[in-house]
Design a protein around this motif. Structure first.
Motif, PDB file in Angstrom:
ATOM      1  N   PHE A 290      -2.102   3.385  34.557  1.00 56.01           N
ATOM      2  CA  PHE A 290      -3.375   2.748  34.903  1.00 56.01           C
ATOM      3  C   PHE A 290      -3.194   1.243  35.063  1.00 56.01           C
ATOM      4  O   PHE A 290      -3.760   0.625  35.971  1.00 56.01           O
ATOM      5  CB  PHE A 290      -4.410   3.064  33.824  1.00 56.01           C
ATOM      6  CG  PHE A 290      -5.766   2.476  34.081  1.00 56.01           C
ATOM      7  CD1 PHE A 290      -6.316   2.474  35.362  1.00 56.01           C
ATOM      8  CD2 PHE A 290      -6.498   1.909  33.058  1.00 56.01           C
ATOM      9  CE1 PHE A 290      -7.572   1.928  35.601  1.00 56.01           C
ATOM     10  CE2 PHE A 290      -7.745   1.373  33.283  1.00 56.01           C
ATOM     11  CZ  PHE A 290      -8.278   1.378  34.562  1.00 56.01           C
ATOM     12  N   LEU A 291      -2.392   0.651  34.174  1.00 51.76           N
ATOM     13  CA  LEU A 291      -2.184  -0.788  34.269  1.00 51.76           C
ATOM     14  C   LEU A 291      -1.433  -1.173  35.541  1.00 51.76           C
ATOM     15  O   LEU A 291      -1.754  -2.173  36.180  1.00 51.76           O
ATOM     16  CB  LEU A 291      -1.411  -1.289  33.052  1.00 51.76           C
ATOM     17  CG  LEU A 291      -1.163  -2.793  33.053  1.00 51.76           C
ATOM     18  CD1 LEU A 291      -2.473  -3.557  33.008  1.00 51.76           C
ATOM     19  CD2 LEU A 291      -0.274  -3.216  31.918  1.00 51.76           C
ATOM     20  N   VAL A 292      -0.447  -0.368  35.907  1.00 52.67           N
ATOM     21  CA  VAL A 292       0.275  -0.631  37.156  1.00 52.67           C
ATOM     22  C   VAL A 292      -0.705  -0.631  38.327  1.00 52.67           C
ATOM     23  O   VAL A 292      -0.648  -1.485  39.221  1.00 52.67           O
ATOM     24  CB  VAL A 292       1.390   0.412  37.370  1.00 52.67           C
ATOM     25  CG1 VAL A 292       1.995   0.275  38.767  1.00 52.67           C
ATOM     26  CG2 VAL A 292       2.479   0.244  36.315  1.00 52.67           C
ATOM     27  N   ASN A 293      -1.628   0.323  38.316  1.00 53.09           N
ATOM     28  CA  ASN A 293      -2.652   0.374  39.371  1.00 53.09           C
ATOM     29  C   ASN A 293      -3.574  -0.841  39.304  1.00 53.09           C
ATOM     30  O   ASN A 293      -3.952  -1.425  40.329  1.00 53.09           O
ATOM     31  CB  ASN A 293      -3.486   1.649  39.240  1.00 53.09           C
ATOM     32  CG  ASN A 293      -2.674   2.905  39.469  1.00 53.09           C
ATOM     33  OD1 ASN A 293      -1.639   2.872  40.129  1.00 53.09           O
ATOM     34  ND2 ASN A 293      -3.134   4.028  38.928  1.00 53.09           N
ATOM     35  N   ALA A 298       0.149  -6.606  43.052  1.00 51.64           N
ATOM     36  CA  ALA A 298       1.481  -6.942  42.549  1.00 51.64           C
ATOM     37  C   ALA A 298       2.269  -5.680  42.225  1.00 51.64           C
ATOM     38  O   ALA A 298       1.702  -4.663  41.814  1.00 51.64           O
ATOM     39  CB  ALA A 298       1.347  -7.804  41.298  1.00 51.64           C
ATOM     40  N   GLU A 299       3.584  -5.747  42.389  1.00 55.17           N
ATOM     41  CA  GLU A 299       4.474  -4.627  42.065  1.00 55.17           C
ATOM     42  C   GLU A 299       5.016  -4.826  40.656  1.00 55.17           C
ATOM     43  O   GLU A 299       5.475  -5.914  40.303  1.00 55.17           O
ATOM     44  CB  GLU A 299       5.614  -4.551  43.071  1.00 55.17           C
ATOM     45  CG  GLU A 299       5.166  -4.267  44.501  1.00 55.17           C
ATOM     46  CD  GLU A 299       6.328  -4.267  45.473  1.00 55.17           C
ATOM     47  OE1 GLU A 299       7.482  -4.413  44.998  1.00 55.17           O
ATOM     48  OE2 GLU A 299       6.093  -4.136  46.681  1.00 55.17           O
ATOM     49  N   VAL A 315       6.633  -6.332  33.140  1.00 54.34           N
ATOM     50  CA  VAL A 315       7.761  -7.036  33.747  1.00 54.34           C
ATOM     51  C   VAL A 315       7.645  -6.909  35.257  1.00 54.34           C
ATOM     52  O   VAL A 315       7.503  -5.799  35.787  1.00 54.34           O
ATOM     53  CB  VAL A 315       9.112  -6.461  33.260  1.00 54.34           C
ATOM     54  CG1 VAL A 315      10.276  -7.222  33.901  1.00 54.34           C
ATOM     55  CG2 VAL A 315       9.195  -6.517  31.742  1.00 54.34           C
ATOM     56  N   VAL A 316       7.693  -8.059  35.966  1.00 49.15           N
ATOM     57  CA  VAL A 316       7.587  -8.067  37.422  1.00 49.15           C
ATOM     58  C   VAL A 316       8.732  -8.887  37.997  1.00 49.15           C
ATOM     59  O   VAL A 316       9.289  -9.763  37.321  1.00 49.15           O
ATOM     60  CB  VAL A 316       6.233  -8.672  37.878  1.00 49.15           C
ATOM     61  CG1 VAL A 316       5.066  -7.859  37.357  1.00 49.15           C
ATOM     62  CG2 VAL A 316       6.114 -10.129  37.434  1.00 49.15           C
ATOM     63  N   ALA A 324       0.904 -11.322  40.569  1.00 46.06           N
ATOM     64  CA  ALA A 324       0.423 -10.553  39.407  1.00 46.06           C
ATOM     65  C   ALA A 324      -0.563 -11.368  38.574  1.00 46.06           C
ATOM     66  O   ALA A 324      -1.559 -10.842  38.082  1.00 46.06           O
ATOM     67  CB  ALA A 324       1.610 -10.127  38.543  1.00 46.06           C
ATOM     68  N   ILE A 325      -0.289 -12.657  38.428  1.00 44.76           N
ATOM     69  CA  ILE A 325      -1.190 -13.510  37.641  1.00 44.76           C
ATOM     70  C   ILE A 325      -2.464 -13.801  38.411  1.00 44.76           C
ATOM     71  O   ILE A 325      -3.561 -13.762  37.850  1.00 44.76           O
ATOM     72  CB  ILE A 325      -0.476 -14.819  37.244  1.00 44.76           C
ATOM     73  CG1 ILE A 325       0.702 -14.504  36.311  1.00 44.76           C
ATOM     74  CG2 ILE A 325      -1.449 -15.789  36.593  1.00 44.76           C
ATOM     75  CD1 ILE A 325       1.537 -15.701  35.964  1.00 44.76           C
ATOM     76  N   GLY A 326      -2.331 -14.062  39.712  1.00 45.83           N
ATOM     77  CA  GLY A 326      -3.494 -14.363  40.536  1.00 45.83           C
ATOM     78  C   GLY A 326      -3.921 -15.811  40.430  1.00 45.83           C
ATOM     79  O   GLY A 326      -3.471 -16.544  39.547  1.00 45.83           O
ATOM     80  N   ARG A 327      -4.799 -16.213  41.323  1.00 45.47           N
ATOM     81  CA  ARG A 327      -5.286 -17.589  41.309  1.00 45.47           C
ATOM     82  C   ARG A 327      -6.051 -17.864  40.017  1.00 45.47           C
ATOM     83  O   ARG A 327      -6.980 -17.147  39.670  1.00 45.47           O
ATOM     84  CB  ARG A 327      -6.196 -17.817  42.521  1.00 45.47           C
ATOM     85  CG  ARG A 327      -6.659 -19.270  42.673  1.00 45.47           C
ATOM     86  CD  ARG A 327      -7.524 -19.437  43.901  1.00 45.47           C
ATOM     87  NE  ARG A 327      -8.683 -18.570  43.840  1.00 45.47           N
ATOM     88  CZ  ARG A 327      -9.584 -18.452  44.828  1.00 45.47           C
ATOM     89  NH1 ARG A 327      -9.405 -19.122  45.963  1.00 45.47           N
ATOM     90  NH2 ARG A 327     -10.627 -17.665  44.690  1.00 45.47           N
ATOM     91  N   ARG A 328      -5.618 -18.891  39.295  1.00 47.54           N
ATOM     92  CA  ARG A 328      -6.214 -19.262  38.008  1.00 47.54           C
ATOM     93  C   ARG A 328      -6.210 -18.097  37.021  1.00 47.54           C
ATOM     94  O   ARG A 328      -7.112 -17.971  36.184  1.00 47.54           O
ATOM     95  CB  ARG A 328      -7.623 -19.792  38.198  1.00 47.54           C
ATOM     96  CG  ARG A 328      -7.714 -21.038  39.073  1.00 47.54           C
ATOM     97  CD  ARG A 328      -9.143 -21.458  39.286  1.00 47.54           C
ATOM     98  NE  ARG A 328      -9.229 -22.604  40.191  1.00 47.54           N
ATOM     99  CZ  ARG A 328     -10.354 -23.096  40.678  1.00 47.54           C
ATOM    100  NH1 ARG A 328     -11.497 -22.529  40.341  1.00 47.54           N
ATOM    101  NH2 ARG A 328     -10.358 -24.127  41.503  1.00 47.54           N
ATOM    102  N   GLY A 329      -5.214 -17.222  37.142  1.00 47.87           N
ATOM    103  CA  GLY A 329      -5.091 -16.102  36.205  1.00 47.87           C
ATOM    104  C   GLY A 329      -6.093 -14.990  36.430  1.00 47.87           C
ATOM    105  O   GLY A 329      -6.285 -14.126  35.570  1.00 47.87           O
TER     106      GLY A 329
END
Length: 540
Positions: A290-293, A298-299, A315-316, A324-329
């Motif tokens: 679920f978290l991967v989705n 992000a891969e 781990v990415v 994975a973090i995105g703009r401003r988290g």
């Protein structure tokens, strides 16, 4: 102003007109009139008298009565509205405590002041009736979407017309860049309805997660019918959102159904939310999957879950870190809200460095405690050994699979490990005794010498003191402080004691002390209800 027969009929007509205008029960208006007339009569006859007025529902004729209640001699407080049994015998046959004597009194003339007072009473009663009607109408509609008209804006809060009454869309419940003008029609989610001194308050929202869920329910028939369920929603209102869905029909793709033909369904929701980007994610019972989705687009290379701490490490690849973090988290924050887990994102290089540090730390442990050279210690770590206990008490066959280890070497390794553990145990027990450890706690099953040393260092020296501990004091836990999760370190947490094990030990101690019965202890353990009960609270 005396109430004539013409005025009497007019009373009923006024009551009916007000009730129709305010959409309330005419009986409530007449009750308000009765109370206002009673107040006027009290100002004439005396405020201490119990004056009551009854208006005939057919003729509009008011009847003024004075009521006196029979009370015990020593309890009489108001001679105008109460009387003793002896006094009541003048008016009643065989009077008893609690009986009432009702006598009609002449109607009063309504002066200007009295008429004004009566008007205020009626208006107040009508307002109360309107408020009650509004509360009854909206209290069962919490959790639904309604379409309302904007009336005005006050200090950043938008006041809308609920017809009847008003609702409040507070500043933090508005989508950031939205602005409204009087007369605009908007959709809002009814978040809460509460009774307050100033009347019922209807609190509305456009930023609530439930608002998005309800919008999808309106646009996607499969969600309305229950074939598809929205399992979780996370929003950064006006910017981006993630919604997790699951289908209970294998022939229906939940993501495709929510997106719709050429994105028509999701686009309708996006337009309502002022362009808020929405990621629709398939729900999975497996937390890692679920978290991967949830971290899409992000891969993810690897996922490590710590269920006790409700944390997860992801781990990415280096080039995927910013995505994975995105703009401003934003991306990782929404994924964390969606899964309910704290997420730490590492690059492959950072994870490799950490693993190397753990490898070196364990290698040094075996070198220092077992008097091994670096190469041999590294062999043990490479085979998955992480602590001395594993070396000391593992089956000898598991040591023999290591290259260069024969039976004599394996026995020597285990002997060294056991000697070191016993020496450490003796040292810990001596420290615990010096700190005041008592025999009843020292012999308690399940506590190692190191655990006893940790307990006594914190002042827990007897079985009774141990039994008053809470499970989280022993095993640790998490609390929310200023919106952030804060770790509470447990006394026995460094020794691998879980919350369930702490509960079992505490309840066992309470049974041994006679504070609870074994049956009660079993019931509390099954319910997971544990607290820092005192002997008195525990039934000692």
């Amino acid at each position: 102003m005396a109430i004539t027969s013409a005025n009497q009929l007019e009373l009923l007509q006024i009551a009916d007109a007000v009730a129709r205008e305010k959409m309330i029960d005419p009986a409530l208006v007449i009750e308000a009139m009765e109370e206002s007339l009673a107040r006027a009569a009290k100002s004439r006859y005396g405020s201490e008298m119990d004056i009551r007025v009854s208006i005939d529902r057919k003729t509009g004729s008011p009847t003024f009565t004075r009521v006196r209640t029979v009370v015990e001699d020593e309890l009489i407080e108001n001679e105008k509205a109460e009387m003793t049994v002896a006094q009541a015998r003048q008016y009643l046959d065989n009077p008893a405590i609690g009986d009432t004597f009702v006598e009609e009194v002449p109607p009063v003339d309504m002066g200007r002041i009295a008429a004004q007072s009566a008007k205020q009473v009626i208006l107040q009663k009508v307002r109360e009736a309107e408020r009650d009607k509004q509360f009854e109408e909206y209290k069962d509609r919490v959790g639904t979407i309604i379409n309302v008209a904007v009336k005005r804006e006050e200090y950043g809060n938008v006041i809308v017309d609920l017809n009847p009454g008003e609702g409040s869309l507070r500043r933090n419940d508005k989508i950031g860049r939205e602005s409204y003008r009087p007369g605009d029609r908007i959709r809002v989610y009814i978040k809460d309805v509460r009774r307050e001194p100033r009347g019922p308050q209807v609190f509305l929202s456009r930023t609530a997660n439930e608002f998005m869920a309800e919008l999808f329910k309106m646009e996607v028939p499969e969600i309305y019918d229950g074939v598809i369920e929205i399992k979780a929603v996370a929003r950064d209102p006006g910017s981006r959102a993630k919604i997790a869905v699951i289908s209970y029909d294998n022939s229906i793709d939940p993501v495709g159904a929510c997106v719709g033909m050429r994105g028509s369904r999701v686009q309708a929701v996006v337009n309502e939310l002022q362009g808020e980007k929405i990621d629709i994610i398939p729900w999975n019972d497996d937390a890692a999957t679920f978290l991967v989705n949830a971290l899409q687009p992000a891969e993810v290379t690897k996922v490590v879950i710590d269920e006790d701490a409700e944390r997860i490490e992801v781990v990415v690849p280096e080039e995927q870190l910013s995505l994975a973090i995105g703009r401003r988290g934003q991306n990782v924050r929404l994924a964390s809200q969606l899964t309910g887990l704290d997420i730490d994102i590492l690059t492959e290089e950072e994870e490799s460095k950490r693993r190397q540090a753990e490898f070196e730390e364990r290698t040094k442990l075996f070198m220092d405690t077992l008097d091994l050279d670096e190469f041999f210690a590294q062999l043990l770590v490479s085979e998955g050994f992480t602590n001395l206990e594993e070396v000391a008490y593992v089956e000898v066959d598991e040591l023999l699979v290591i290259d260069g280890v024969d039976a004599d070497t394996a026995n020597e390794l285990q002997a060294r490990a056991r000697d070191y553990i016993e020496a450490q145990n003796a040292k810990a027990m001596e420290a615990a005794r010096e700190a005041g450890l008592q025999d009843d706690l020292a012999t308690f099953e399940g506590l190692t010498p190191q655990m006893l040393q940790a307990l006594t260092a914190d002042g827990v020296t007897t079985l009774e003191e141990f039994a008053t501990c809470a499970d989280w004091e022993l095993a640790g836990g998490w609390t929310i402080e200023n919106g952030e999760r804060k770790k509470d370190e447990g006394l026995l947490e460094p020794h691998g004691v879980s919350l369930e094990e702490a509960q079992d030990m505490i309840m066992t101690a309470r049974v041994m002390l006679g504070w609870v019965t074994p049956e009660d202890a079993l019931g509390q353990s099954e319910d997971g209800e544990e607290d820092a009960a005192t002997p008195e609270e525990a039934g000692a």
